[in-house]
Motif scaffolding. Structure first.
Motif, PDB file in Angstrom:
ATOM      1  N   ASP A 189     -32.621   8.943 -24.627  1.00 15.89           N
ATOM      2  CA  ASP A 189     -33.261  10.204 -24.255  1.00 15.89           C
ATOM      3  C   ASP A 189     -32.515  10.879 -23.102  1.00 15.89           C
ATOM      4  O   ASP A 189     -32.370  12.100 -23.087  1.00 15.89           O
ATOM      5  N   ALA A 190     -32.072  10.081 -22.136  1.00 19.95           N
ATOM      6  CA  ALA A 190     -31.314  10.644 -21.017  1.00 19.95           C
ATOM      7  C   ALA A 190     -30.031  11.293 -21.531  1.00 19.95           C
ATOM      8  O   ALA A 190     -29.660  12.402 -21.123  1.00 19.95           O
ATOM      9  N   LEU A 191     -29.383  10.612 -22.435  1.00 14.31           N
ATOM     10  CA  LEU A 191     -28.142  11.122 -23.021  1.00 14.31           C
ATOM     11  C   LEU A 191     -28.409  12.419 -23.784  1.00 14.31           C
ATOM     12  O   LEU A 191     -27.674  13.401 -23.655  1.00 14.31           O
ATOM     13  N   ALA A 192     -29.493  12.408 -24.576  1.00 12.26           N
ATOM     14  CA  ALA A 192     -29.820  13.579 -25.390  1.00 12.26           C
ATOM     15  C   ALA A 192     -30.095  14.804 -24.530  1.00 12.26           C
ATOM     16  O   ALA A 192     -29.897  15.944 -24.965  1.00 12.26           O
ATOM     17  N   GLY A 193     -30.540  14.576 -23.289  1.00 11.00           N
ATOM     18  CA  GLY A 193     -30.835  15.681 -22.383  1.00 11.00           C
ATOM     19  C   GLY A 193     -29.582  16.390 -21.892  1.00 11.00           C
ATOM     20  O   GLY A 193     -29.643  17.482 -21.325  1.00 11.00           O
ATOM     21  N   GLY A 194     -28.440  15.752 -22.076  1.00 14.15           N
ATOM     22  CA  GLY A 194     -27.172  16.361 -21.679  1.00 14.15           C
ATOM     23  C   GLY A 194     -26.993  16.412 -20.167  1.00 14.15           C
ATOM     24  O   GLY A 194     -27.720  15.752 -19.419  1.00 14.15           O
ATOM     25  N   GLY A 195     -26.013  17.189 -19.713  1.00 11.59           N
ATOM     26  CA  GLY A 195     -25.740  17.324 -18.277  1.00 11.59           C
ATOM     27  C   GLY A 195     -25.461  15.978 -17.652  1.00 11.59           C
ATOM     28  O   GLY A 195     -24.730  15.164 -18.209  1.00 11.59           O
ATOM     29  N   ALA A 196     -26.072  15.726 -16.477  1.00 10.57           N
ATOM     30  CA  ALA A 196     -25.838  14.467 -15.776  1.00 10.57           C
ATOM     31  C   ALA A 196     -26.310  13.254 -16.583  1.00 10.57           C
ATOM     32  O   ALA A 196     -25.897  12.128 -16.332  1.00 10.57           O
ATOM     33  N   GLY A 197     -27.175  13.519 -17.578  1.00  5.83           N
ATOM     34  CA  GLY A 197     -27.670  12.424 -18.418  1.00  5.83           C
ATOM     35  C   GLY A 197     -26.567  11.736 -19.196  1.00  5.83           C
ATOM     36  O   GLY A 197     -26.716  10.585 -19.636  1.00  5.83           O
ATOM     37  N   LEU A 198     -25.456  12.419 -19.362  1.00  3.27           N
ATOM     38  CA  LEU A 198     -24.314  11.823 -20.075  1.00  3.27           C
ATOM     39  C   LEU A 198     -23.800  10.579 -19.362  1.00  3.27           C
ATOM     40  O   LEU A 198     -23.082   9.766 -19.934  1.00  3.27           O
ATOM     41  N   ARG A 199     -24.148  10.445 -18.090  1.00  2.00           N
ATOM     42  CA  ARG A 199     -23.625   9.321 -17.302  1.00  2.00           C
ATOM     43  C   ARG A 199     -24.018   7.962 -17.869  1.00  2.00           C
ATOM     44  O   ARG A 199     -23.342   6.971 -17.609  1.00  2.00           O
ATOM     45  N   VAL A 200     -25.109   7.907 -18.613  1.00  2.00           N
ATOM     46  CA  VAL A 200     -25.525   6.593 -19.141  1.00  2.00           C
ATOM     47  C   VAL A 200     -24.473   6.027 -20.086  1.00  2.00           C
ATOM     48  O   VAL A 200     -24.444   4.828 -20.352  1.00  2.00           O
ATOM     49  N   MET A 201     -23.597   6.878 -20.600  1.00  2.00           N
ATOM     50  CA  MET A 201     -22.529   6.366 -21.461  1.00  2.00           C
ATOM     51  C   MET A 201     -21.458   5.621 -20.666  1.00  2.00           C
ATOM     52  O   MET A 201     -20.623   4.924 -21.239  1.00  2.00           O
ATOM     53  N   ALA A 202     -21.487   5.806 -19.353  1.00  2.00           N
ATOM     54  CA  ALA A 202     -20.467   5.180 -18.517  1.00  2.00           C
ATOM     55  C   ALA A 202     -21.039   4.084 -17.634  1.00  2.00           C
ATOM     56  O   ALA A 202     -20.404   3.627 -16.703  1.00  2.00           O
ATOM     57  N   LEU A 203     -22.259   3.687 -17.917  1.00  3.78           N
ATOM     58  CA  LEU A 203     -22.943   2.667 -17.115  1.00  3.78           C
ATOM     59  C   LEU A 203     -22.677   1.314 -17.772  1.00  3.78           C
ATOM     60  O   LEU A 203     -23.124   1.063 -18.898  1.00  3.78           O
ATOM     61  N   GLU A 204     -21.957   0.452 -17.086  1.00  6.77           N
ATOM     62  CA  GLU A 204     -21.562  -0.829 -17.678  1.00  6.77           C
ATOM     63  C   GLU A 204     -22.761  -1.606 -18.213  1.00  6.77           C
ATOM     64  O   GLU A 204     -23.664  -1.946 -17.467  1.00  6.77           O
ATOM     65  N   GLY A 205     -22.748  -1.911 -19.513  1.00  4.81           N
ATOM     66  CA  GLY A 205     -23.804  -2.719 -20.107  1.00  4.81           C
ATOM     67  C   GLY A 205     -24.958  -1.911 -20.677  1.00  4.81           C
ATOM     68  O   GLY A 205     -25.822  -2.468 -21.360  1.00  4.81           O
ATOM     69  N   ALA A 206     -24.990  -0.616 -20.400  1.00  4.49           N
ATOM     70  CA  ALA A 206     -26.080   0.221 -20.916  1.00  4.49           C
ATOM     71  C   ALA A 206     -25.754   0.678 -22.331  1.00  4.49           C
ATOM     72  O   ALA A 206     -24.632   1.089 -22.602  1.00  4.49           O
ATOM     73  N   VAL A 207     -26.724   0.614 -23.223  1.00  7.30           N
ATOM     74  CA  VAL A 207     -26.544   1.070 -24.605  1.00  7.30           C
ATOM     75  C   VAL A 207     -27.564   2.166 -24.890  1.00  7.30           C
ATOM     76  O   VAL A 207     -28.766   1.901 -24.982  1.00  7.30           O
ATOM     77  N   PRO A 208     -27.127   3.416 -25.024  1.00  7.10           N
ATOM     78  CA  PRO A 208     -28.061   4.530 -25.211  1.00  7.10           C
ATOM     79  C   PRO A 208     -28.400   4.767 -26.674  1.00  7.10           C
ATOM     80  O   PRO A 208     -28.256   5.872 -27.180  1.00  7.10           O
ATOM     81  N   VAL A 209     -28.837   3.726 -27.357  1.00  3.63           N
ATOM     82  CA  VAL A 209     -29.185   3.816 -28.771  1.00  3.63           C
ATOM     83  C   VAL A 209     -30.472   3.024 -29.000  1.00  3.63           C
ATOM     84  O   VAL A 209     -30.529   1.822 -28.678  1.00  3.63           O
TER      85      VAL A 209
END
Lengths: 138, 138, 138, 138
Positions: free
Chosen positions: A80-100
């Motif tokens: 959901d954070a990723l889908a919100g765009g903007g700074a939420g994209l950062r979860v893609m660069a968080l070691e070990g985090a899977v945004p799915v």
């Protein structure tokens, strides 16, 4: 993020039960999936992959479970954070985090005792089966 | 190296049976272990870890199974090469090779359909349990 | 391998005490070292590095602690196996194992609650300081 | 990017003070966090993790500190670039860069002597605690 403390790792017996419930939900819907159950640190306790599951799901199921344990939250929260765009994209660069969607913390007596991860069909379906597995733990 | 060809990946049902036999042998001897069953490419099909197994065995069990599948030979073969010294030391630099007893190819109808890896006690004991698992596949 | 079960992760407060005792032993001998305390899964709880410690010891201290936790034994046990030659060389190929003295499991009430790793001087001296740290945990 | 030159690595004593101030700010707000202090090259000097911190923060705290040291800028700068979209997305592919608030360079006498990284709560809160730690260095 869940405010809950970590507890002792879930037992193999409980992990097996959660996985069985998750894959029963998948089978009922004619979906093929891999399921992984990990301890609070993300170490693998139990895993199985249904025949003919897309092979990439082997690693993804484990990664989703790890993310849910290590960050005390459903992987859907990162999605959901990723889908919100903007700074939420950062979860893609968080070691070990899977945004799915498809990874859920497992709670027993209010403590996080591990996590379950499903992969193999749409992420919504993965999440539905993860929920079926998680609800076996009390 | 086994001369055998690769066959279709072992089914989840057969993988589960092999793992159960391997851990039954461990339990009978009061050893705690993790067991992994992989397909010919080393992709994880089935895995479980007994409670209180040394946590490093989680990754080692999978690595032993992968080595046995990818190199068509028991991990003990690499261990023996290593123990012989000289050029045999090269197995330590072979990507994916694990020179520690406890990983065995699984054969069905003369074809390699996957591999099993055990870790948790001495490597001799790990190998004994891997054998108990492998012998369930025909 | 220690037969002991894993317990809840050591607290930050206890980890800090163990590390302080280890570095006090180092300072008393005019050695410079890094010290790491990890939980049973090898996740870092506490770490500090004395000024002018060889920089490679930053990672080595953590790796020694992880090895001791994940394999329920002092890293010296792997060092001895390695020193014996032959099949003992296999410990160099065991994922997560560090065959260099200086890592010790930490036991509280008979359970493994984490591990401590020291690096910076000779491995014997590293081990002496690790022992000073480990003995603060009961 | 800060125009400042690199100086000698921050001392263990100063690193400990910065970390203590950062975690005091976290405790005051009832947040649980891990804190890491690194030298200009990203080598770990000091680290501690409060009990019950989400375990994924162990690696993330170190990664944030490293990013701030290696790229001479707060990790928030990368986060802002990412949030801006377009070419700013490239920071996700920059080795060692962490586009998540909570990492800050540490300056003493106008020179970059290391960096501090916090992880455990929202990234805004992580950043607030990193600031409390950084402000102890002059």
């Amino acid at each position: 993020m869940l405010p809950n403390a970590y507890g002792q790792a879930i037992s193999l017996e409980s992990a097996r039960k959660a996985a069985a419930a998750a894959l029963a939900e998948a089978a009922r819907n004619h979906w093929t999936m891999a399921v992984a159950v990990v301890d609070p640190n993300g170490t693998l306790i139990y895993y199985e992959k249904m025949d003919n599951t897309q092979l990439g799901s082997a690693n993804v199921a484990v990664a989703k479970a790890r993310s849910a344990a290590l960050f005390k939250r459903p992987t859907k929260a990162f999605q959901d954070a990723l889908a919100g765009g903007g700074a939420g994209l950062r979860v893609m660069a968080l070691e070990g985090a899977v945004p799915v969607e498809g990874g859920l913390p497992l709670l027993a007596d209010g403590k996080i005792v591990g996590a379950i991860g499903l992969s193999g069909d749409t992420s919504e379906h993965d999440g539905q089966c993860a929920q079926a597995g998680a609800s076996t733990i009390k």
